[in-house]
Design a protein around this motif. Structure first.
Motif, PDB file in Angstrom:
ATOM      1  N   ILE A 264     -86.388 -12.708  57.037  1.00  0.00           N
ATOM      2  CA  ILE A 264     -85.705 -12.831  55.753  1.00  0.00           C
ATOM      3  C   ILE A 264     -85.366 -14.311  55.547  1.00  0.00           C
ATOM      4  O   ILE A 264     -84.864 -14.963  56.469  1.00  0.00           O
ATOM      5  N   PRO A 265     -85.651 -14.881  54.362  1.00  0.00           N
ATOM      6  CA  PRO A 265     -85.477 -16.331  54.163  1.00  0.00           C
ATOM      7  C   PRO A 265     -84.093 -16.838  54.533  1.00  0.00           C
ATOM      8  O   PRO A 265     -83.082 -16.201  54.234  1.00  0.00           O
ATOM      9  N   GLU A 266     -84.077 -17.981  55.202  1.00  0.00           N
ATOM     10  CA  GLU A 266     -82.819 -18.561  55.674  1.00  0.00           C
ATOM     11  C   GLU A 266     -81.838 -18.811  54.536  1.00  0.00           C
ATOM     12  O   GLU A 266     -80.646 -18.522  54.657  1.00  0.00           O
ATOM     13  N   ASP A 267     -82.325 -19.357  53.418  1.00  0.00           N
ATOM     14  CA  ASP A 267     -81.419 -19.661  52.304  1.00  0.00           C
ATOM     15  C   ASP A 267     -80.786 -18.398  51.740  1.00  0.00           C
ATOM     16  O   ASP A 267     -79.616 -18.402  51.348  1.00  0.00           O
ATOM     17  N   LEU A 268     -81.543 -17.300  51.685  1.00  0.00           N
ATOM     18  CA  LEU A 268     -81.007 -16.044  51.173  1.00  0.00           C
ATOM     19  C   LEU A 268     -79.916 -15.511  52.097  1.00  0.00           C
ATOM     20  O   LEU A 268     -78.844 -15.111  51.646  1.00  0.00           O
ATOM     21  N   VAL A 269     -80.176 -15.498  53.399  1.00  0.00           N
ATOM     22  CA  VAL A 269     -79.169 -15.012  54.356  1.00  0.00           C
ATOM     23  C   VAL A 269     -77.938 -15.921  54.332  1.00  0.00           C
ATOM     24  O   VAL A 269     -76.805 -15.445  54.417  1.00  0.00           O
ATOM     25  N   TYR A 270     -78.150 -17.219  54.200  1.00  0.00           N
ATOM     26  CA  TYR A 270     -77.030 -18.162  54.069  1.00  0.00           C
ATOM     27  C   TYR A 270     -76.139 -17.774  52.885  1.00  0.00           C
ATOM     28  O   TYR A 270     -74.908 -17.690  53.011  1.00  0.00           O
ATOM     29  N   GLN A 271     -76.753 -17.513  51.735  1.00  0.00           N
ATOM     30  CA  GLN A 271     -75.978 -17.145  50.546  1.00  0.00           C
ATOM     31  C   GLN A 271     -75.270 -15.805  50.721  1.00  0.00           C
ATOM     32  O   GLN A 271     -74.119 -15.636  50.290  1.00  0.00           O
ATOM     33  N   MET A 272     -75.945 -14.859  51.350  1.00  0.00           N
ATOM     34  CA  MET A 272     -75.351 -13.541  51.559  1.00  0.00           C
ATOM     35  C   MET A 272     -74.140 -13.637  52.486  1.00  0.00           C
ATOM     36  O   MET A 272     -73.097 -13.017  52.242  1.00  0.00           O
ATOM     37  N   THR A 273     -74.281 -14.404  53.574  1.00  0.00           N
ATOM     38  CA  THR A 273     -73.178 -14.576  54.520  1.00  0.00           C
ATOM     39  C   THR A 273     -72.026 -15.325  53.866  1.00  0.00           C
ATOM     40  O   THR A 273     -70.862 -14.913  53.959  1.00  0.00           O
ATOM     41  N   LYS A 274     -72.346 -16.405  53.193  1.00  0.00           N
ATOM     42  CA  LYS A 274     -71.330 -17.223  52.520  1.00  0.00           C
ATOM     43  C   LYS A 274     -70.536 -16.396  51.511  1.00  0.00           C
ATOM     44  O   LYS A 274     -69.293 -16.452  51.471  1.00  0.00           O
ATOM     45  N   SER A 275     -71.228 -15.602  50.694  1.00  0.00           N
ATOM     46  CA  SER A 275     -70.528 -14.836  49.658  1.00  0.00           C
ATOM     47  C   SER A 275     -69.605 -13.785  50.264  1.00  0.00           C
ATOM     48  O   SER A 275     -68.519 -13.521  49.737  1.00  0.00           O
ATOM     49  N   LEU A 276     -69.995 -13.187  51.401  1.00  0.00           N
ATOM     50  CA  LEU A 276     -69.130 -12.198  52.048  1.00  0.00           C
ATOM     51  C   LEU A 276     -67.853 -12.839  52.583  1.00  0.00           C
ATOM     52  O   LEU A 276     -66.737 -12.340  52.356  1.00  0.00           O
ATOM     53  N   TYR A 277     -68.001 -13.945  53.301  1.00  0.00           N
ATOM     54  CA  TYR A 277     -66.846 -14.563  53.961  1.00  0.00           C
ATOM     55  C   TYR A 277     -65.977 -15.380  53.006  1.00  0.00           C
ATOM     56  O   TYR A 277     -64.839 -15.709  53.347  1.00  0.00           O
ATOM     57  N   GLU A 278     -66.489 -15.654  51.814  1.00  0.00           N
ATOM     58  CA  GLU A 278     -65.676 -16.347  50.824  1.00  0.00           C
ATOM     59  C   GLU A 278     -65.146 -15.400  49.755  1.00  0.00           C
ATOM     60  O   GLU A 278     -64.491 -15.827  48.805  1.00  0.00           O
ATOM     61  N   ASN A 279     -65.425 -14.113  49.921  1.00  0.00           N
ATOM     62  CA  ASN A 279     -64.891 -13.077  49.025  1.00  0.00           C
ATOM     63  C   ASN A 279     -64.451 -11.879  49.864  1.00  0.00           C
ATOM     64  O   ASN A 279     -64.835 -10.734  49.599  1.00  0.00           O
ATOM     65  N   LEU A 280     -63.640 -12.151  50.874  1.00  0.00           N
ATOM     66  CA  LEU A 280     -63.271 -11.127  51.843  1.00  0.00           C
ATOM     67  C   LEU A 280     -62.546  -9.937  51.223  1.00  0.00           C
ATOM     68  O   LEU A 280     -62.730  -8.803  51.657  1.00  0.00           O
ATOM     69  N   ASP A 281     -61.723 -10.187  50.213  1.00  0.00           N
ATOM     70  CA  ASP A 281     -60.975  -9.086  49.595  1.00  0.00           C
ATOM     71  C   ASP A 281     -61.898  -8.036  49.000  1.00  0.00           C
ATOM     72  O   ASP A 281     -61.542  -6.856  48.918  1.00  0.00           O
ATOM     73  N   GLY A 282     -63.087  -8.460  48.576  1.00  0.00           N
ATOM     74  CA  GLY A 282     -64.035  -7.508  48.008  1.00  0.00           C
ATOM     75  C   GLY A 282     -64.514  -6.493  49.017  1.00  0.00           C
ATOM     76  O   GLY A 282     -64.954  -5.406  48.649  1.00  0.00           O
ATOM     77  N   VAL A 283     -64.451  -6.837  50.297  1.00  0.00           N
ATOM     78  CA  VAL A 283     -64.825  -5.906  51.367  1.00  0.00           C
ATOM     79  C   VAL A 283     -63.590  -5.258  51.965  1.00  0.00           C
ATOM     80  O   VAL A 283     -63.541  -4.031  52.158  1.00  0.00           O
ATOM     81  N   ARG A 284     -62.570  -6.049  52.245  1.00  0.00           N
ATOM     82  CA  ARG A 284     -61.365  -5.529  52.909  1.00  0.00           C
ATOM     83  C   ARG A 284     -60.644  -4.473  52.092  1.00  0.00           C
ATOM     84  O   ARG A 284     -59.955  -3.614  52.651  1.00  0.00           O
ATOM     85  N   SER A 285     -60.776  -4.523  50.778  1.00  0.00           N
ATOM     86  CA  SER A 285     -60.057  -3.579  49.926  1.00  0.00           C
ATOM     87  C   SER A 285     -60.587  -2.157  50.030  1.00  0.00           C
ATOM     88  O   SER A 285     -59.953  -1.216  49.550  1.00  0.00           O
TER      89      SER A 285
END
Length: 323
Positions: A264-285
């Protein structure tokens, strides 16, 4: 003649515009495997897909229900899905070619996150059957999970820790939601389920007042540890579920991961990881079980059961989460 040529040029220009626009706005589709809808993996997957859709341009992410870790790994292998929630120990076995994966190491498996949430082996039984311990499952009809699933492997190991095999019980190879229905209808006397604490399927059972949660006490834990060295102790605190006014000793596996393939392309995984850890409330809620999701569960690479994807590792280092 000139007019016809002019019309042809205009038509070609319009076609080029549409083709260029289509290329410029190409959408990357991401499918995420979870588990049955009665557990925590499914809503967590839905929440992560929502975060990705909201924060990554030109991506369309969806989460689907699956049979769990084993099927998720196989669907990543066949490229039917790109990412999945997965038990870390199952990913470890697959990566290293152990047990059912013997001779077929899945060395392409990679982690997109650090730990997401912890499970707790949850063993339930009908109160009126006189079952006080897992060893009392002998001669009973017990739900053990779909054939070949991570849950079914758990069931084999837990029964073995109490000196039992499938020959000592009548196993029902059903998914968790079906096990709940069967127990509610009195068709089975027990079930071995591997859920994160607070799972809706267990709450549905416990609210009836007809079910108890059985412990995996010290002796059983030590026996299980010899079978599966990766398990750790857990406690289901009183009040985790309706009608549970008692603590339950049990155990669980290392924290679940989000897994993917190395191609899976590195840039795509980078964006996916970044968005999760910079929007934690979207998962934690989603639930209490994932309130710990975040940087604190990102282990150093040498502590991980499978390697990080380069895109995830790049983000963790850039964000100062890892050195």
């Amino acid at each position: 003649m000139l007019k016809g040529r002019r019309n042809l040029i205009v038509a070609a220009g319009i076609l080029f515009t549409f083709l260029f626009a289509g290329a410029a706005f190409a959408v990357t589709h991401i499918t995420m495997g979870t588990a049955g809808v009665g557990g925590m993996n499914y809503p967590v997957g839905m929440a992560m897909a929502k975060v990705w859709n909201a924060n990554i341009k030109d991506i369309k992410a969806v989460a689907i229900a699956t049979a769990g870790a084993v099927q998720n790994i196989d669907m990543i292998r066949t490229k039917d899905i790109e990412v999945a929630v997965c038990r870390a120990n199952e990913a470890y076995r697959a990566f290293n070619g152990l047990e059912k994966y013997e001779g077929k190491p899945h060395a392409w498996l990679r982690a997109l996150t650090g730990g997401v949430m912890f499970d707790a082996k949850t063993v339930v039984a009908l109160k009126d059957e006189g079952i006080k311990s897992i060893k009392d499952f002998k001669g009973k009809r017990v739900a053990v999970g779909p054939v070949g699933s991570g849950g079914e492997l758990d069931s084999r190991e837990i029964l073995a820790a109490y000196g039992l095999t499938y020959k000592d019980i009548t196993p029902e190879y059903v998914e968790a939601s079906q096990a709940v229905d069967m127990m509610s209808d009195g068709l089975i006397q027990g079930a071995i389920l591997g859920f994160t604490p607070g799972a809706s399927a267990i709450s549905e059972l416990m609210v009836t007042g007809k079910v108890i949660i059985l412990p995996i006490e010290e002796e059983g834990y030590q026996a299980l540890k010899k079978i599966n060295p990766l398990v750790d102790k857990r406690v289901l605190k009183a009040g985790t579920y309706p009608n549970q006014d008692y603590d339950v000793e049990t155990c669980g596996d290392p924290a679940d991961l989000i897994i993917t393939r190395e191609d899976i392309p590195e840039d795509l995984v980078y964006q996916m990881t970044k968005s999760l850890y910079e929007n934690l409330d979207g998962v934690r809620s989603v639930a209490a079980a994932v309130r710990g999701f975040g940087p604190d569960l990102v282990a150093e690479p040498d502590k991980m059961l499978i390697p990080y994807h380069p895109g995830a590792l790049r983000y963790f280092k850039e964000a100062g989460i890892l050195k």
